[in-house]
Design a protein around this motif. Structure first.
Motif, PDB file in Angstrom:
ATOM      1  N   THR A  45       5.386  -1.518  -0.743  1.00  0.00           N
ATOM      2  CA  THR A  45       5.439  -2.985  -0.807  1.00  0.00           C
ATOM      3  C   THR A  45       4.150  -3.628  -0.308  1.00  0.00           C
ATOM      4  N   ASN A  46       3.348  -2.863   0.418  1.00  0.00           N
ATOM      5  CA  ASN A  46       2.093  -3.405   0.957  1.00  0.00           C
ATOM      6  C   ASN A  46       0.866  -2.894   0.208  1.00  0.00           C
ATOM      7  N   MET A  47       1.080  -2.326  -0.967  1.00  0.00           N
ATOM      8  CA  MET A  47      -0.036  -1.757  -1.721  1.00  0.00           C
ATOM      9  C   MET A  47      -0.895  -2.821  -2.400  1.00  0.00           C
ATOM     10  N   THR A  48      -0.310  -3.956  -2.733  1.00  0.00           N
ATOM     11  CA  THR A  48      -1.054  -4.939  -3.524  1.00  0.00           C
ATOM     12  C   THR A  48      -1.230  -6.287  -2.835  1.00  0.00           C
ATOM     13  N   GLU A  49      -0.217  -6.746  -2.105  1.00  0.00           N
ATOM     14  CA  GLU A  49      -0.251  -8.114  -1.595  1.00  0.00           C
ATOM     15  C   GLU A  49      -0.702  -8.221  -0.141  1.00  0.00           C
ATOM     16  N   ALA A  50      -0.830  -7.106   0.547  1.00  0.00           N
ATOM     17  CA  ALA A  50      -1.185  -7.149   1.967  1.00  0.00           C
ATOM     18  C   ALA A  50      -2.687  -7.373   2.150  1.00  0.00           C
ATOM     19  N   ASP A  51      -3.097  -7.518   3.408  1.00  0.00           N
ATOM     20  CA  ASP A  51      -4.513  -7.727   3.698  1.00  0.00           C
ATOM     21  C   ASP A  51      -5.292  -6.428   3.513  1.00  0.00           C
ATOM     22  N   LEU A  52      -6.609  -6.532   3.618  1.00  0.00           N
ATOM     23  CA  LEU A  52      -7.499  -5.402   3.352  1.00  0.00           C
ATOM     24  C   LEU A  52      -7.200  -4.204   4.255  1.00  0.00           C
ATOM     25  N   ASN A  53      -7.024  -4.448   5.555  1.00  0.00           N
ATOM     26  CA  ASN A  53      -6.781  -3.352   6.496  1.00  0.00           C
ATOM     27  C   ASN A  53      -5.470  -2.633   6.208  1.00  0.00           C
ATOM     28  N   THR A  54      -4.441  -3.405   5.877  1.00  0.00           N
ATOM     29  CA  THR A  54      -3.136  -2.802   5.587  1.00  0.00           C
ATOM     30  C   THR A  54      -3.191  -1.976   4.310  1.00  0.00           C
ATOM     31  N   ARG A  55      -3.869  -2.489   3.288  1.00  0.00           N
ATOM     32  CA  ARG A  55      -3.992  -1.736   2.033  1.00  0.00           C
ATOM     33  C   ARG A  55      -4.804  -0.455   2.245  1.00  0.00           C
ATOM     34  N   THR A  56      -5.824  -0.555   3.078  1.00  0.00           N
ATOM     35  CA  THR A  56      -6.634   0.634   3.381  1.00  0.00           C
ATOM     36  C   THR A  56      -5.792   1.688   4.095  1.00  0.00           C
ATOM     37  N   LEU A  57      -5.006   1.245   5.071  1.00  0.00           N
ATOM     38  CA  LEU A  57      -4.141   2.174   5.800  1.00  0.00           C
ATOM     39  C   LEU A  57      -3.134   2.825   4.855  1.00  0.00           C
ATOM     40  N   THR A  58      -2.521   2.018   3.995  1.00  0.00           N
ATOM     41  CA  THR A  58      -1.529   2.539   3.050  1.00  0.00           C
ATOM     42  C   THR A  58      -2.137   3.608   2.151  1.00  0.00           C
ATOM     43  N   ALA A  59      -3.302   3.316   1.580  1.00  0.00           N
ATOM     44  CA  ALA A  59      -3.962   4.280   0.692  1.00  0.00           C
ATOM     45  C   ALA A  59      -4.372   5.541   1.450  1.00  0.00           C
ATOM     46  N   THR A  60      -4.791   5.374   2.699  1.00  0.00           N
ATOM     47  CA  THR A  60      -5.183   6.522   3.526  1.00  0.00           C
ATOM     48  C   THR A  60      -3.984   7.424   3.810  1.00  0.00           C
ATOM     49  N   ILE A  61      -2.856   6.811   4.163  1.00  0.00           N
ATOM     50  CA  ILE A  61      -1.641   7.590   4.434  1.00  0.00           C
ATOM     51  C   ILE A  61      -1.191   8.337   3.182  1.00  0.00           C
ATOM     52  N   PHE A  62      -1.235   7.665   2.036  1.00  0.00           N
ATOM     53  CA  PHE A  62      -0.845   8.325   0.786  1.00  0.00           C
ATOM     54  C   PHE A  62      -1.782   9.493   0.460  1.00  0.00           C
ATOM     55  N   ASN A  63      -3.055   9.355   0.798  1.00  0.00           N
ATOM     56  CA  ASN A  63      -3.987  10.462   0.591  1.00  0.00           C
ATOM     57  C   ASN A  63      -3.597  11.669   1.431  1.00  0.00           C
ATOM     58  N   HIS A  64      -3.247  11.417   2.684  1.00  0.00           N
ATOM     59  CA  HIS A  64      -2.818  12.512   3.564  1.00  0.00           C
ATOM     60  C   HIS A  64      -1.535  13.159   3.043  1.00  0.00           C
ATOM     61  N   ILE A  65      -0.605  12.329   2.567  1.00  0.00           N
ATOM     62  CA  ILE A  65       0.649  12.872   2.028  1.00  0.00           C
ATOM     63  C   ILE A  65       0.364  13.742   0.807  1.00  0.00           C
ATOM     64  N   SER A  66      -0.521  13.264  -0.063  1.00  0.00           N
ATOM     65  CA  SER A  66      -0.832  14.019  -1.289  1.00  0.00           C
ATOM     66  C   SER A  66      -1.491  15.359  -0.977  1.00  0.00           C
ATOM     67  N   GLU A  67      -2.163  15.446   0.164  1.00  0.00           N
ATOM     68  CA  GLU A  67      -2.779  16.712   0.567  1.00  0.00           C
ATOM     69  C   GLU A  67      -1.737  17.702   1.084  1.00  0.00           C
ATOM     70  N   LYS A  68      -0.666  17.175   1.690  1.00  0.00           N
ATOM     71  CA  LYS A  68       0.371  18.048   2.246  1.00  0.00           C
ATOM     72  C   LYS A  68       1.450  18.378   1.220  1.00  0.00           C
ATOM     73  N   ASP A  69       1.955  17.364   0.529  1.00  0.00           N
ATOM     74  CA  ASP A  69       3.036  17.574  -0.441  1.00  0.00           C
ATOM     75  C   ASP A  69       2.994  16.465  -1.490  1.00  0.00           C
ATOM     76  N   PRO A  70       2.145  16.614  -2.508  1.00  0.00           N
ATOM     77  CA  PRO A  70       1.981  15.543  -3.509  1.00  0.00           C
ATOM     78  C   PRO A  70       3.244  15.226  -4.297  1.00  0.00           C
ATOM     79  N   HIS A  71       4.170  16.181  -4.389  1.00  0.00           N
ATOM     80  CA  HIS A  71       5.383  15.942  -5.174  1.00  0.00           C
ATOM     81  C   HIS A  71       6.243  14.826  -4.577  1.00  0.00           C
ATOM     82  N   ILE A  72       6.076  14.562  -3.291  1.00  0.00           N
ATOM     83  CA  ILE A  72       6.803  13.465  -2.646  1.00  0.00           C
ATOM     84  C   ILE A  72       6.480  12.135  -3.318  1.00  0.00           C
ATOM     85  N   LEU A  73       5.253  12.012  -3.821  1.00  0.00           N
ATOM     86  CA  LEU A  73       4.777  10.728  -4.339  1.00  0.00           C
ATOM     87  C   LEU A  73       5.070  10.515  -5.822  1.00  0.00           C
TER      88      LEU A  73
END
Length: 462
Positions: free
Chosen positions: A190-218
Motif C-alpha cells: 500500500t506504500n509502494m506508490t503514494e507514500a513519501d520518498l523515504n517510505t518508498r525507498t524502504l519498501t523497495a529495499t525490503i522487497f529486494n531483501h525478500i527476493s534474495e531469500k525467497d522470491p516466490h513469496i512475492l
C-alpha cells in the motif's frame, strides 16, 4: 421532513448496541459500543471500546450518556461531537475487553430489533454515507498505524548500520512467519506508490531483501510491483523495484504465470485502458528489464505485438519497432506457438516487417520455422535449447510431432511406428517416447497396436 426521534428504551440494550460504531455528526468515529450499564444515578451510559496505537480494541474509562444518542441504525449517531482521549501504551493492559465483549464485537447480531431500529432513522441514505465515510477513514488510519508500528523505527534510524540490521531482522520475520508475512507485505504494497520518498525507498529495499531469500513469496504481489515501477518518478527507487521484480520473475520461471498477465497487458499495452499517463515506450523498456530472463512472459508480450502486425492494425509499425528488442528465436517460438502458417507468411511478407527488421533477423526467424516444418527435431533442439531452455524446445517438438501424426493419420488407417519416426530427423527412441507421451496425455487421437510382433499407430476409436 420527518422529525428526528429520540431512541426508545427498548433500543437502548446491549443486544442492539454492542459492536456498533459510535459516530459524531461530522462522521468522526469515536469508537465501538462495548456495553450498556446504569451509573450511580441510575442513568444509562455506553461503554466505549477504542482502537489503540497497537491496533487493538480496549474499553476506556470514559462513557457516553444515552441522552447524547440521536439515532441508532447501522451506527450509533451522536447529537454532537464527542472526543475520547487517546490511551497511553503503558496503560493498555488495564483496559482489556472481556471475552463476552470481544465475542459481541466480532459477531454482530442482525436481529429483528436492529431492523426495527433502522426504520426509525431520520435519513437512511445519510446514515449509510456517514458509515461508509467512517469505514474508509478507519481503514486508512488503521493501515497507517500498523505501518508505523512495524516500520517507523527503521525509517527514523539515522545510523545506516543499525538501519540495515533492522531491515534484515524484519525480512527474516517476514520470510519465516506466514501470518506476519501477509500482514507486512500487504502494508508495504500500500506504500509502494503514494507514500513519501523515504517510505518508498524502504519498501523497495525490503522487497529486494525478500527476493534474495525467497522470491516466490512475492509472486502474488507481482502485478502491484509492476504498477509501482511503471509509476515511480525516482530513478533510484525505480532501479530498486526493477531489481527485485527481475529477480522474482527469473526465479519464478513458469510459476509467474499465476499472475494473469494476458488481461493485464491487453488493457495496459494494447487497449490503453489503464495507466494512460504512462507511455507505451516506458512500459516496454521496463518490461524488457524485468522479464529479461522470463521467456514465458516475453512470449505473452510478443504474441500481442505480433497480433497487431498480422492483423495490420494502425499501430502495427509501432509494435514492430518494439518487437526489434526481442530475440529472433523467441519471436519464432511465439509464431509457432500461437499462430498458423498463414499468419507466419503475413508477418514475414509484411512491408512493415521488411522496413523494420534487418534481413539477418528475418532469416533467423524463417530458419526456425523451416526446421519446424521439416520435422528437424535435432536442429530445433540445437537452436532453441541454448537460448530458451529445454521446456521451450520440447514444447515445439511435441507440437511438431502432434501436427505430423494428426496429418498422417487423417490419410491412412494404420502406420508402422518405425516408419512414422523416420519422418523426423532425430533419434528414433526419443521420437517414440514423445509419441507415447502424447498418446498417454490424449493430445493426439491415436492408439498403439501390435500386429505380428510389430508396433503400429492407428487413429483412436471414438
Amino acid at each position: 421532513m420527518i422529525r428526528s426521534k429520540t431512541p426508545k428504551d427498548e433500543e437502548i440494550s446491549e443486544e442492539n448496541l454492542i459492536g456498533k460504531s459510535i459516530v459524531d455528526p461530522s462522521g468522526h468515529i469515536i469508537g465501538k459500543c462495548a456495553g450498556v450499564f446504569e451509573d450511580e444515578k441510575k442513568k444509562l451510559r455506553l461503554k466505549i471500546a477504542i482502537k489503540t496505537e497497537l491496533e487493538s480494541d480496549f474499553v476506556v474509562e470514559e462513557t457516553i450518556p444515552v441522552q447524547l444518542i440521536k439515532n441508532i441504525g447501522e451506527v450509533i449517531l451522536l447529537k454532537r461531537a464527542y472526543e475520547i482521549q487517546p490511551i497511553a501504551i503503558e496503560d493498555i493492559v488495564t483496559f482489556e475487553l472481556s471475552d463476552e465483549v470481544v465475542d459481541s464485537l466480532v459477531f454482530e447480531k442482525l436481529d429483528e430489533t436492529k431492523e426495527a431500529a433502522l426504520e426509525d432513522i431520520q435519513n437512511v441514505s445519510e446514515m449509510k454515507e456517514i458509515s461508509e465515510k467512517v469505514e474508509k477513514k478507519d481503514k486508512t488510519k488503521s493501515q497507517t498505524v500498523q505501518f508505523n508500528e512495524l516500520f517507523q523505527a527503521i525509517l527514523e534510524e539515522e545510523d545506516s548500520q543499525i538501519r540495515n540490521v533492522r531491515i534484515v531482522e524484519i525480512v527474516k520475520k517476514i520470510t519465516e512467519n506466514k501470518r506476519f508475512m501477509k500482514k507486512a507485505i500487504a502494508l508495504l504494497i500500500t506504500n509502494m506508490t503514494e507514500a513519501d520518498l523515504n517510505t518508498r525507498t524502504l519498501t523497495a529495499t525490503i522487497f529486494n531483501h525478500i527476493s534474495e531469500k525467497d522470491p516466490h513469496i512475492l509472486i502474488p504481489y507481482f502485478r502491484e510491483g509492476l504498477e509501482s515501477v511503471y509509476n515511480e518518478p525516482s530513478k533510484d527507487i525505480e532501479q530498486l523495484i526493477t531489481s527485485y521484480l527481475t529477480r522474482t520473475a527469473t526465479n519464478a520461471n513458469s510459476s509467474i504465470l499465476k499472475v494473469n498477465f494476458q488481461s493485464f497487458f491487453d488493457k495496459l499495452v494494447i487497449k490503453r485502458k489503464i495507466y494512460k499517463n504512462i507511455t507505451r515506450n516506458r512500459i516496454h523498456n521496463l518490461n524488457l528489464k524485468v522479464f529479461v530472463n522470463n521467456f514465458y512472459v516475453q512470449d505473452i508480450l510478443i504474441y500481442y505485438y505480433l497480433k497487431r502486425i498480422i492483423e495490420k492494425k494502425e499501430d502495427a509499425e509501432e509494435f514492430a519497432n518494439l518487437l526489434k528488442d526481442y530475440n529472433a528465436i523467441i519471436i519464432a517460438y511465439s509464431l509457432i506457438n500461437a499462430f498458423d502458417q498463414t499468419d507466419w507468411k503475413i508477418f514475414l511478407d509484411s512491408p512493415i516487417s521488411g522496413k523494420t527488421f534487418e534481413k539477418p533477423f528475418i532469416e533467423s526467424i524463417k530458419k526456425i520455422l523451416e526446421q519446424f516444418n521439416d520435422g528437424n527435431i535435432k536442429e530445433i533442439s540445437d537452436t532453441v535449447d541454448p537460448k530458451l531452455g529445454y521446456q521451450f524446445s520440447n514444447h515445439l517438438i511435441q507440437k511438431m510431432v502432434k501436427l505430423k501424426i494428426n496429418d498422417v493419420l487423417a490419410q491412412v488407417s494404420i502406420l508402422p511406428l518405425d516408419l512414422l519416426s523416420s519422418f523426423f530427423n532425430d533419434d528414433d527412441n526419443r521420437i517414440i517416447q514423445i509419441i507415447f507421451e502424447l498418446i498417454n496425455k490424449q493430445e493426439i487421437k491415436a492408439q498403439i497396436q501390435f500386429i505380428d510382433g510389430k508396433t503400429f499407430i492407428a487413429p483412436r476409436d471414438k
